[in-house]
Structure formats: structure tokens, C-alpha cells
Design a protein around this motif. Structure first.
Motif, PDB file in Angstrom:
ATOM      1  N   UNK A  15       0.851  -1.191   0.000  1.00 27.55           N
ATOM      2  CA  UNK A  15       0.000   0.000   0.000  1.00 27.55           C
ATOM      3  C   UNK A  15       0.889   1.243   0.000  1.00 27.55           C
ATOM      4  N   UNK A  16       1.416   1.618  -1.168  1.00 26.51           N
ATOM      5  CA  UNK A  16       2.282   2.804  -1.219  1.00 26.51           C
ATOM      6  C   UNK A  16       1.477   4.086  -1.019  1.00 26.51           C
ATOM      7  N   UNK A  38       4.398   8.541  -4.146  1.00 29.44           N
ATOM      8  CA  UNK A  38       4.729   7.614  -5.225  1.00 29.44           C
ATOM      9  C   UNK A  38       4.664   8.308  -6.576  1.00 29.44           C
ATOM     10  N   UNK A  39       3.650   9.145  -6.776  1.00 25.55           N
ATOM     11  CA  UNK A  39       3.557   9.908  -8.025  1.00 25.55           C
ATOM     12  C   UNK A  39       4.735  10.869  -8.157  1.00 25.55           C
ATOM     13  N   UNK A  68      -3.945  13.170 -14.320  1.00 22.89           N
ATOM     14  CA  UNK A  68      -4.537  11.934 -14.823  1.00 22.89           C
ATOM     15  C   UNK A  68      -4.937  11.007 -13.686  1.00 22.89           C
ATOM     16  N   UNK A  69      -4.083  10.884 -12.675  1.00 18.07           N
ATOM     17  CA  UNK A  69      -4.389   9.974 -11.578  1.00 18.07           C
ATOM     18  C   UNK A  69      -5.549  10.493 -10.731  1.00 18.07           C
ATOM     19  N   UNK A  70      -5.619  11.787 -10.537  1.00 19.19           N
ATOM     20  CA  UNK A  70      -6.704  12.340  -9.728  1.00 19.19           C
ATOM     21  C   UNK A  70      -8.043  12.223 -10.453  1.00 19.19           C
ATOM     22  N   UNK A 123      -4.691   4.240  -8.470  1.00 19.60           N
ATOM     23  CA  UNK A 123      -4.014   3.917  -7.225  1.00 19.60           C
ATOM     24  C   UNK A 123      -2.511   4.114  -7.361  1.00 19.60           C
ATOM     25  N   UNK A 124      -1.822   4.059  -6.209  1.00 23.80           N
ATOM     26  CA  UNK A 124      -0.364   4.220  -6.215  1.00 23.80           C
ATOM     27  C   UNK A 124       0.324   3.026  -6.870  1.00 23.80           C
TER      28      UNK A 124
END
Length: 355
Positions: free
Chosen positions: A128-129, A134-135, A193-195, A200-201
């Protein structure tokens, strides 16, 4: 009933033996080669036998090969491998705080060390990073890829060229391929993009694996002219492979307003072809990229947030430790060659990551 001829009467054993004796002996046919059959496709067993391939050229396939981004970052900051290994061992003290002797002159940096009364831990684990950091680490790895790229004139594929396939309707500058992007610019692009896609990380780590696999397989470099579309293709593929509820291509068109679904489909198709449809990420490779990202963060003073160990978290860790000790004892019993019939039992042990 008294008729001597009947369809149900079988031939005598002697007659059957004479019939078999007239059969020709079995002669195995010679095996045909792939050229004779017209099939030149590589067998999957040949492709997955990565031990026959040089490790240094396959970091995304081989768990013992050094990652490309860590090597490029070491050439930039001039950190020997020994120093990086030492930094890996001290990741638990990588939280920095500023102290000053007075209000006008800032003092040196001080690290937080664990003591008997207080233990500092971060909330990032391999299972669970931490998403935000991580981003940041992935953006930093992409930054070093672009900054320390090879200048041997490698080809630039059209599908990744932002001039031919722009991500927005605004005009692409004439010198779009001359200036390297800053780390903050890469981070904002990936974070957006991730938001928006709620990724996930773990997907960020798989994205970096696919990016380096693309650079290795296709023998191309990531540069100012193609980094956005390469990162977009890697995120698109990683989200579909990793997440159970993957984001559709049309959803990315809602995030990037000016891109078309046909362009996204073509980007995904060519990305898969360049990867030779090898989208497998072993757990050992995933763990290697995770810890190398932490080493990269430590080398660049990108600290993960540390918090004092609370009572609840300490109790959970203690319960996990007792569970691991229990499984160790069970494995020792399972290794015995013989047991009595009274204590006979079937022991099954399955490794798991508990966080």
C-alpha cells in the motif's frame, strides 16, 4: 439358433492374429520445423525464458537487473552504488525538519531518529504505497529519463510525437522538442490523470515498469517531443491491467478534452505491439521498482512523511508478528518426514502480504 452363420460370431484368435500381422509397423513421421509449416511465431515459452537474455537490458522483466531510472539518476547526482545501498538501509530516518538558531538564519537539517519512547514510521509499504509521494517519485524518475537520455540519434515514433498527435488544440511551439520539461511539470501532468481517473499508487509503479519496458523493447528514448504521449499510453495500459474497474479510453477523452477516442485506441494498440503484448509484471519486479523509487527519493531529499507509531498500529504490527511466527512453526512441522497417525494433519501454507 442352429444356424452356423451369424453376424454375432467373432473370428477366432488365430484369425485375428493373422489380420494384425498384415498391418505395417508404426513409423513416426519426422517433425516439421517452423519454416516448413510456415509458422514463424515465437513460442510463449521462448519469450518468457528471460534467463537467456542479458539482465542489464531487461530491467522490467528480470528482478535482479538494475532499473534504468536509478542508473540515470546516479549518473546525474554522482552517487556510487555503495552509497545508494547505504541509503536504502536508512530509509526509516529520511524525514527532514528545518531548525534554525534564530529567525533570520536557517540552521542545518536534522533527521528524526527513533528512540525507546518514540518510533517513527511512514505510511508507505510495498503493498500500500503512499499515492502522493509515489507519483512524485515516478515523475522524478521520468525527469531523469528525459534529462539523461542517450543522444545517439534514436528514432522518434510518429504515434508518440506530440507535433503529429497533439493533446490539445493549442498550437504546438516550433521548439517543442528542444527544452526538457521540469519535474514539477511532469508531476502535474501525471497527478492530473491519476486524480481525475482515481487511480491507485500501485498503478503508478506499474506505469513506470511499462515505460521502461517500452524504451527497452522499442529501442527508443523519451524526450521533450514524446514524453507526454508515452506516459499517457503507459498509464492507460497500467490502469487496465492493474485495476479491477479499469478506466475506458473514452473517459480519458473527458480528462483531455481535445483528444479523440480513435487516437487513444491507436495509441493503446501500438503501445501493446511495441511491448510485444508482454504486460506481465512479476511481484519481484514490482517490489524492485518500489524500493528503487524509495532509494531515488532518499537520494534527492524527497522524504516520505513520518509519524510516531501509535498504540493501535503497534498492536496491529504485534498481531502480524505473532501470525508470522505461527506460520513458521507450522512450516517446521510440515517439513518432518514422518508423523504419527494420531497427529497426522494436512498443512497448507500460503504466503501473503498483510498491511
Amino acid at each position: 439358433m442352429g444356424n452356423t452363420t451369424s453376424c454375432c460370431v467373432s473370428s477366432s484368435p488365430k484369425h485375428r492374429r493373422s489380420n494384425h500381422s498384415r498391418l505395417e509397423p508404426y513409423r513416426p513421421e519426422p517433425e516439421l520445423s517452423r519454416e516448413d509449416t510456415g509458422c514463424n511465431l515465437q513460442h510463449i515459452s521462448d519469450r518468457e525464458n528471460i534467463d537467456d537474455l542479458p539482465m542489464e537490458y531487461n530491467p522490467s522483466d528480470h528482478p535482479r537487473a538494475s532499473t534504468i531510472f536509478l542508473s540515470k539518476s546516479q549518473t546525474d547526482v554522482l552517487l556510487p552504488n555503495k552509497r545508494v545501498r547505504e541509503k536504502r538501509k536508512s530509509l526509516y530516518i529520511n524525514h527532514f525538519t528545518h531548525i534554525s538558531e534564530n529567525k533570520h538564519h536557517p540552521g542545518p537539517l536534522r533527521r528524526k531518529y527513533s528512540s525507546c519512547s518514540t518510533i517513527f514510521l511512514d505510511d508507505s509499504t510495498v503493498s500500500q504505497p503512499n499515492l502522493k509521494y509515489t507519483i512524485k517519485c515516478v515523475a522524478l524518475a521520468i525527469y531523469y529519463h528525459i534529462k539523461n537520455r542517450d543522444i545517439d540519434g534514436r528514432m522518434l515514433l510518429d504515434i508518440f510525437d506530440e507535433k503529429l498527435h497533439p493533446l490539445s488544440k493549442s498550437e504546438v511551439p516550433a521548439d517543442y522538442d528542444k527544452y526538457d520539461p521540469e519535474q514539477k511539470q511532469i508531476y502535474r501532468f501525471v497527478r492530473t490523470l491519476f486524480s481525475a481517473a482515481q487511480l491507485t499508487a500501485e498503478c503508478a509503479i506499474v506505469t513506470l515498469v511499462y515505460l521502461e519496458r517500452l524504451l527497452t523493447y522499442a529501442e527508443i528514448d523519451i524526450c521533450p517531443a514524446n514524453w507526454k504521449r508515452i506516459v499517457l499510453g503507459a498509464i492507460l495500459l497500467a490502469s487496465k491491467v492493474w485495476d479491477d474497474q479499469a478506466v475506458w479510453n473514452v473517459d480519458y477523452c473527458q480528462i483531455l478534452k481535445d483528444i479523440t477516442v480513435e487516437d487513444m485506441n491507436e495509441l493503446e494498440r501500438q503501445f501493446l505491439e511495441l511491448l510485444q503484448f508482454n504486460i506481465n509484471v512479476p511481484s519481484s519486479v514490482y517490489a524492485k521498482y518500489y524500493f528503487d523509487l524509495r532509494s531515488l527519493a532518499e537520494a534527492n531529499n524527497l522524504s516520505f512523511p513520518l509519524e510516531p507509531l501509535s498504540r493501535d498500529k503497534a498492536q496491529k504490527l504485534e498481531a502480524i508478528a505473532r501470525l508470522c511466527d505461527k506460520y513458521k512453526d507450522v512450516r517446521k512441522l510440515a517439513k518432518k518426514r514422518s508423523v504419527s497417525a494420531d497427529n497426522l494433519m494436512v498443512v497448507r501454507w500460503c504466503p501473503a502480504i498483510i498491511s
